[in-house]
Design a protein around this motif. Structure first.
Motif, PDB file in Angstrom:
ATOM      1  N   UNK A  43      -0.673 -20.567  29.172  1.00 43.65           N
ATOM      2  CA  UNK A  43       0.248 -19.752  28.383  1.00 43.65           C
ATOM      3  C   UNK A  43       1.530 -20.513  28.099  1.00 43.65           C
ATOM      4  N   UNK A  44       2.013 -21.228  29.106  1.00 36.69           N
ATOM      5  CA  UNK A  44       3.236 -22.004  28.943  1.00 36.69           C
ATOM      6  C   UNK A  44       3.044 -23.115  27.917  1.00 36.69           C
ATOM      7  N   UNK A  45       1.910 -23.824  27.982  1.00 34.96           N
ATOM      8  CA  UNK A  45       1.659 -24.907  27.031  1.00 34.96           C
ATOM      9  C   UNK A  45       1.562 -24.369  25.615  1.00 34.96           C
ATOM     10  N   UNK A  46       0.887 -23.218  25.432  1.00 37.83           N
ATOM     11  CA  UNK A  46       0.758 -22.635  24.093  1.00 37.83           C
ATOM     12  C   UNK A  46       2.123 -22.230  23.553  1.00 37.83           C
ATOM     13  N   UNK A  47       2.972 -21.669  24.414  1.00 32.71           N
ATOM     14  CA  UNK A  47       4.317 -21.247  24.026  1.00 32.71           C
ATOM     15  C   UNK A  47       5.125 -22.437  23.528  1.00 32.71           C
ATOM     16  N   UNK A  48       5.148 -23.500  24.294  1.00 32.71           N
ATOM     17  CA  UNK A  48       5.945 -24.669  23.896  1.00 32.71           C
ATOM     18  C   UNK A  48       5.334 -25.383  22.701  1.00 32.71           C
ATOM     19  N   UNK A  49       4.001 -25.282  22.534  1.00 29.55           N
ATOM     20  CA  UNK A  49       3.370 -25.857  21.355  1.00 29.55           C
ATOM     21  C   UNK A  49       3.819 -25.139  20.089  1.00 29.55           C
ATOM     22  N   UNK A  50       3.924 -23.827  20.141  1.00 25.56           N
ATOM     23  CA  UNK A  50       4.400 -23.051  18.990  1.00 25.56           C
ATOM     24  C   UNK A  50       5.861 -23.360  18.691  1.00 25.56           C
TER      25      UNK A  50
END
Length: 396
Positions: A43-50
């Motif tokens: 979830x954290x990786x997806x958040x920072x990717x966005x």
């Protein structure tokens, strides 16, 4: 930077847009990232990717600070709101507001002054805040309020109208029986804006202002005690009688009265009738709190017939002196002078207590009145006293 932290992209972007719309001129809008709130690393990786994608598009800038010796993303600053609108699939507030208000503006029945009200509401909605209690983009409620305000104002200008209860008036006018009760302050405020000639300086509460137009929550009966007849016929021996206020024209006098007394509250009316006027020939009328238009007309008519001194007994508070002044002005049109009974500045100083709330009246608002000194005392010292705490006495 906002103290509230975010770990979901849409929530963070929505907060930045909300704050931008509330203050479009602000140039340093930043939302904090809640680093401890991510449920897992995915979830954290997806958040920072966005966020990285939005940063490449120029919509935001990721704020990084050294945390435990490492550069860490701790917040997001807004750069180009248009990028965030596209990402959220939203229109800027000014466009959404313009669309909502266009449905109201295109009406052909709007009164002069309504467009200024709509502009004022729109300016608030663009900042994401309510105006007159009407939530942003709620054009249905705005239309209802304008309809109710226009109809109530028109009734206020009419000389002879029958009373109507809130829900009937609301259903007939706005096709919603509860719209008036939901939006009462807004309806009256906008009515006074659309009909400035109604401003009599009394600063009436919303319910009082509508009552003066014959619009009441539930019509109070006109209660009377004393030497009266109905349609010229004597009445049974009763402590007092009641009838619909609009039937006040059917009341006559069976003989001379020693005085006329209007009473604001029911308990005090009953006590005065039972303890005082049953043996002194007084004519006593219950106003039902703030008198409705029909009740006021009946009071003026009966006071004119009696042609004796007339008094009013009510609470010594802002509402009580407003009621007195309302009665006083109506009676004055027939050359009748109203006098206060058990509404005395010295009595208030001796028995009153300091109100928990501001009185809502100001010194100097009520001049050339028998109640001026009491009005100013309440306004300045915030003292109040309920009439039920006093025992009834003869006014003469």
């Amino acid at each position: 930077m906002s103290r509230k932290g975010f770990f979901q992209t849409d929530a963070l972007l929505s907060e930045l847009i909300r704050r931008h719309e509330a203050n479009p001129s602000a140039t340093r809008l930043t939302a904090r990232i809640e680093l401890e709130a991510f449920p897992n690393i995915e979830t954290q990786d997806a958040f920072f990717g966005e966020l990285a994608e939005l940063e490449r598009e120029g919509g935001i800038k990721v704020v990084r600070r050294r945390v435990a010796g490492e550069w860490t993303a701790t917040g997001v600053s807004l750069l180009q709101p248009e990028v965030l609108y596209r990402r959220l699939g939203r229109d800027p507030s000014r466009i959404a507001v313009a669309k909502a208000l266009s449905r109201v503006r295109q009406r052909s029945d709007l009164l002069a002054g309504a467009h200024e009200v709509i502009d004022e509401v729109g300016a608030a909605w663009e900042r994401g805040v309510s105006r007159y209690g009407i939530a942003p983009l709620d054009d249905v409620s705005l239309g209802q309020v304008l309809d109710l305000a226009a109809a109530a104002g028109a009734r206020s200008l009419e000389v002879d109208v029958s009373e109507v209860d809130y829900r009937t008036f609301s259903r007939r006018t706005a096709r919603d029986s509860k719209a008036l009760e939901r939006q009462l302050p807004a309806v009256v405020h906008i009515m006074m804006t659309l009909f400035p000639q109604l401003d009599d300086g009394l600063k009436l509460r919303p319910a009082e202002r509508l009552a003066s137009a014959g619009i009441v929550r539930l019509a109070q009966p006109l209660l009377l005690a004393g030497p009266i007849v109905l349609d010229g016929e004597s009445l049974p021996a009763l402590p007092f009688v009641g009838l619909p206020p609009e039937e006040g024209s059917r009341v006559g006098l069976s003989g001379p009265a020693t005085y006329v007394l209007t009473v604001e509250n029911y308990a005090s009316f009953v006590r005065h009738v039972r303890e005082i006027s049953s043996s002194d020939g007084g004519l006593v009328l219950y106003t039902g709190g703030f008198p409705s238009r029909a009740a006021l007309a009946a009071i003026v008519r009966i006071a004119s017939l009696a042609d004796v001194p007339i008094f009013h007994w009510g609470d010594m508070d802002a509402g009580g002196v407003r009621i007195f002044r309302h009665l006083e002005l109506a009676l004055a049109t027939c050359g009748i002078r109203l006098r206060p009974h058990l509404m005395d500045p010295q009595l208030l100083r001796d028995l009153g207590s300091v109100a928990e709330r501001q009185p809502g009246i100001r010194r100097g608002q009520c001049t050339d009145s028998a109640i001026t000194t009491l009005w100013d005392l309440i306004a300045l010292e915030h003292l109040v006293h309920e009439q039920e705490e006093l025992s009834p006495t003869r006014p003469l």
